[in-house]
Design an enzyme around this catalytic site. Structure first.
Site, PDB file in Angstrom:
ATOM      1  N   ARG A  88      43.013  50.042  44.227  1.00  0.00           N
ATOM      2  CA  ARG A  88      42.349  48.788  43.850  1.00  0.00           C
ATOM      3  C   ARG A  88      42.100  48.024  45.137  1.00  0.00           C
ATOM      4  O   ARG A  88      42.575  48.405  46.196  1.00  0.00           O
ATOM      5  CB  ARG A  88      43.190  47.975  42.882  1.00  0.00           C
TER       6      ARG A  88
ATOM      7  N   ASN B 208      41.529  38.580  42.116  1.00  0.00           N
ATOM      8  CA  ASN B 208      42.992  38.596  42.129  1.00  0.00           C
ATOM      9  C   ASN B 208      43.463  38.677  43.567  1.00  0.00           C
ATOM     10  O   ASN B 208      43.105  39.604  44.297  1.00  0.00           O
ATOM     11  CB  ASN B 208      43.522  39.819  41.363  1.00  0.00           C
ATOM     12  N   GLU B 209      44.226  37.677  43.976  1.00  0.00           N
ATOM     13  CA  GLU B 209      44.855  37.678  45.306  1.00  0.00           C
ATOM     14  C   GLU B 209      43.862  38.041  46.420  1.00  0.00           C
ATOM     15  O   GLU B 209      44.018  39.063  47.101  1.00  0.00           O
ATOM     16  CB  GLU B 209      46.049  38.621  45.339  1.00  0.00           C
TER      17      GLU B 209
ATOM     18  N   GLU C  32      52.118  34.355  39.063  1.00  0.00           N
ATOM     19  CA  GLU C  32      52.854  35.613  38.878  1.00  0.00           C
ATOM     20  C   GLU C  32      54.198  35.511  39.576  1.00  0.00           C
ATOM     21  O   GLU C  32      54.275  34.994  40.691  1.00  0.00           O
ATOM     22  CB  GLU C  32      52.137  36.785  39.562  1.00  0.00           C
TER      23      GLU C  32
ATOM     24  N   TRP D 166      57.129  47.735  44.902  1.00  0.00           N
ATOM     25  CA  TRP D 166      56.413  48.083  46.124  1.00  0.00           C
ATOM     26  C   TRP D 166      57.225  47.803  47.379  1.00  0.00           C
ATOM     27  O   TRP D 166      56.728  47.939  48.479  1.00  0.00           O
ATOM     28  CB  TRP D 166      55.075  47.338  46.176  1.00  0.00           C
TER      29      TRP D 166
ATOM     30  N   GLU E   3      52.170  50.874  38.948  1.00  0.00           N
ATOM     31  CA  GLU E   3      53.145  49.777  38.788  1.00  0.00           C
ATOM     32  C   GLU E   3      54.108  50.018  37.623  1.00  0.00           C
ATOM     33  O   GLU E   3      54.657  49.069  37.075  1.00  0.00           O
ATOM     34  CB  GLU E   3      52.383  48.459  38.598  1.00  0.00           C
ATOM     35  N   LYS E   4      54.302  51.300  37.257  1.00  0.00           N
ATOM     36  CA  LYS E   4      55.121  51.530  36.058  1.00  0.00           C
ATOM     37  C   LYS E   4      56.595  51.191  36.259  1.00  0.00           C
ATOM     38  O   LYS E   4      57.330  51.035  35.298  1.00  0.00           O
ATOM     39  CB  LYS E   4      54.947  52.940  35.527  1.00  0.00           C
TER      40      LYS E   4
ATOM     41  N   HIS F 138      57.505  48.468  37.898  1.00  0.00           N
ATOM     42  CA  HIS F 138      57.598  47.014  38.077  1.00  0.00           C
ATOM     43  C   HIS F 138      58.135  46.409  36.783  1.00  0.00           C
ATOM     44  O   HIS F 138      57.705  46.777  35.693  1.00  0.00           O
ATOM     45  CB  HIS F 138      56.206  46.453  38.385  1.00  0.00           C
TER      46      HIS F 138
END
Ligand code: GAL
Length: 680
Positions: free
Chosen positions: A133, A171-172, A327, A335, A375-376, A378
């Site tokens: 991404r 996003n960010e 967030e 990460w 991100e599973k 997270h």
């Protein structure tokens, strides 16, 4: 699309920082509680179950669509909104409002296939492909057009949906892409430079290209800081940072302006974060409400101090208006090298620390833990283990607790102390070929902040050119780059009776990373009464002791382990002098008083512990009253327009404490690890 309209002005002055009331997500009662939701991973029956559980947990706002571009526009120009219609309707029926994102942080595979020239080119000149991404090249006309197209479609479709409370652009910004070296970016950089300096002669002067024979003869000679045999011209590097922040900001503004045409009444934001490449003072002027993301540094056991620092910084860039924690995590992230799970009660402590420091929205990434994708691992509000888990119970409890803190919303933190911070200074100080790699802008700032935190002194952050008159004390831990306007502002502040403490390696360069002709700290020499004749960084294995004698006569031996300076004291008292190191017997800490104001200089890096006796003196001078709160208990007050006060109390320690809320008669007992909000 044109890239000609950069605002390349150096930085906001106090006059240009917008202090008008910020807006707030429409129609959300009380404190916002919510999350990122990535429903494209789940089937419609799960959406329904999610909405039910969200409502049960007290969720009232959900951020949606950040990474949905490929699902909304599976092929170029072909749109599929039905699934998103259904998700939004399901949330709406459950009484949950929507923070709808433009999905431009994750262009679809077809975009990269059709516009390979829009890929980001990194510093090593490698094109970055899809499969992850991150935005495409921010200067790419194709990317910008595609962003506007998808934004328009979303605005047309959902602009009048009753659930829409807020637009979340992208996003960010700045993560993971904060620069690109494509041809489009190179041309944009040349335009930006021309806009800022007007003539090539002026560029040559500003960047000091006479040194190392770098003089530019035509505009085409100006290139970004690409691979080269040795270090790049630092003034160019600094302007490249400014340009890159402006370039990405331009992408935000284009989307924002389009959304505003369709829905003038819906507030618009984008989520800031810890990326150092976004000048938040500048960006904050462009959002209707400031939002930030925060993730704990797992390797740091006292990471709650950095959390408080980020929250204070975010409140400050929001000009003390309520801001959104867009967030954070319920437990571990995925990460960092070691993703430490949060301890029981830690998530509530983190959340309330943000709330206490001005956040009126507490949100998480993400709602439901992913089964697949990067991100599973997270953490989420609804973990893999479902509702029979500690995380769910704490999430549920926090949501319900926030309902009872509804009155806190809109109240403000009032600080007597400001910490100066300027991204330009950080960018400049952290460039290559400085006197020591060990003297870091971030570490200096963090240490001074932590000193204030440990002393229970609530502080704002402030831009060095902003109006400082309301502060009894201003500390400048790392002001390597100081514009002439900032130097004049600090002089005026002290002349008017303010108290200023300046850290090492400060006031050294001007806006272009140029040392001023009359000395290494010329911008501050008169104010401090001290001239720096040489920097004396230390070898990694060395340190220098210094003797500090407080204003009331007590002595302490302090240690500098990175940095010393060789000072000529002209018009200041010497409070600390080196005992050992490269310049024994010379001044290390000084104070110059001027009327009722004072200007202190700490010309060494000092640890958080060693800053204590110096700061104790400074507080006395500035008439800052210290409270006797227990160590590692955080108390911050917010006051509303009726004068009502709310105290957030957070016990980070491992024992129970009884304490009096400072400035009140209110006594409370707080258990180990507990946190609460009280009307006092
Ligand atoms: C943020 C990002 C989220 C998610 C989160 C957790 O930086 O905005 O999309 O990736 O980190 O890793």
């Amino acid at each position: 699309m044109s890239t000609q309209n950069f605002d390349s002005s150096p930085r906001p002055s106090s006059q240009s920082i917008d202090t008008s009331p910020s807006q707030w997500p429409l129609g959300v009662e009380g404190v916002v509680y919510g999350c990122d939701y990535n429903p494209e991973q789940w089937t419609p029956d799960v959406w329904r179950e999610d909405a039910r559980l969200m409502a049960e947990a007290g969720v009232n706002l959900v951020s949606l669509g950040m990474f949905s571009w490929a699902n909304i526009e599976p092929r170029r120009g072909e749109y599929n909104f039905e699934w998103l219609d259904e998700v939004i309707d399901v949330l709406h029926e459950a009484g949950i409002r929507v923070d709808l994102a433009t999905p431009t942080a994750a262009p679809p595979a077809w975009f990269f296939r059709e516009f390979p020239e829009a890929r980001v080119i990194d510093r090593s000149l490698t094109p970055l492909g899809p499969g992850s991404r991150g935005m495409a090249c921010p200067a790419s006309p194709a990317y910008r057009q595609a962003c506007l197209d998808i934004t328009r479609k979303l605005a047309e479709r959902y602009g009048d949906h009753p659930a829409l409370a807020l637009w979340h652009v992208h996003n960010e910004y700045g993560l993971p892409v904060n620069e690109s070296f494509s041809q489009d970016a190179q041309e944009a950089f040349r335009r930006w430079t021309k806009d800022r300096y007007g003539t090539l002669d002026e560029v040559n002067r500003a960047w000091g290209t006479a040194f190392w024979g770098q003089t530019f003869g035509v505009w085409e000679d100006i290139l970004p800081p690409m691979p080269s045999p040795s270090v790049i011209n630092p003034s160019l590097e600094l302007d490249w940072r400014r340009f890159s922040s402006d370039l990405i900001l331009e992408c935000y503004i284009a989307e924002r302006d389009l959304l505003r045409e369709f829905t003038p009444d819906i507030p618009i934001t984008t989520n800031f974060h810890s990326c150092p490449y976004v000048d938040q003072w500048r960006w904050a002027q462009e959002v209707d409400v400031v939002a930030t993301d925060h993730y704990l540094t797992a390797a740091e056991p006292r990471n709650f101090v950095e959390l408080a620092q980020t929250a204070d910084l975010t409140r400050s860039v929001a000009a003390n208006h309520p801001w959104m924690l867009m967030e954070h995590s319920t437990s571990g992230v995925n990460w960092q090298p070691r993703n430490i799970a949060k301890q029981p009660l830690e998530m509530a402590r983190n959340s309330l620390s943000h709330l206490g420091r001005g956040a009126d929205a507490i949100m998480f990434f993400q709602w439901r833990a992913s089964l697949k994708g990067a991100e599973k691992y997270h953490s989420a509000m609804l973990p893999h283990g479902g509702t029979d888990t500690r995380i769910w119970r704490e999430t549920h409890k926090l949501g319900n607790d926030l309902v009872s803190y509804a009155d806190v919303r809109g109240s403000q933190v009032q600080a007597e102390v400001a910490v100066l911070l300027d991204w330009n200074s950080q960018w400049a100080q952290d460039l290559e070929w400085r006197p020591s790699v060990d003297l870091s802008h971030r570490v200096q700032t963090n240490r001074w902040y932590e000193r204030l935190w440990r002393d229970h002194v609530t502080c704002d952050f402030a831009h060095p050119e902003s109006d400082l008159s309301k502060y009894k004390l201003v500390v400048a831990p790392a002001s390597y780059l100081l514009s002439d306007a900032a130097a004049a502002n600090l002089n005026a502040y002290v002349e008017a009776g303010g108290n200023l403490v300046v850290g090492p390696f400060s006031g050294v360069v001007d806006d272009n990373d140029g040392v001023r002709p009359d000395g290494l700290n010329a911008a501050l020499a008169d104010l401090l009464g001290v001239k720096v004749q040489e920097f004396c960084p230390l070898r990694i294995e060395d340190s220098a002791d210094l003797n500090y004698t407080s204003v009331s006569g007590e002595s302490a031996t302090l240690v500098a382990d990175v940095w010393c300076e060789d000072l000529i004291v002209r018009d200041a008292e010497v409070l600390g002098e080196y005992l050992t190191g490269p310049r024994p017997t010379q001044a290390a800490v000084t104070r110059r008083t001027s009327g009722s104001g004072s200007a202190w200089y700490i010309a060494s890096d000092l640890s958080v512990g060693d800053l204590q006796p110096v700061f104790a003196d400074v507080y006395r001078q500035a008439r800052i009253e210290l409270s006797d709160l227990p160590q590692d208990v955080e108390v911050v007050l917010r006051t509303n327009s009726k004068g009502e006060k709310f105290a957030t109390v957070i016990n980070h320690s491992e024992r129970q404490h009884q304490l009096t809320i400072p400035g009140t008669d209110c006594r409370i007992e707080i258990g180990a690890g507990e946190s609460t909000v009280l009307k006092v």
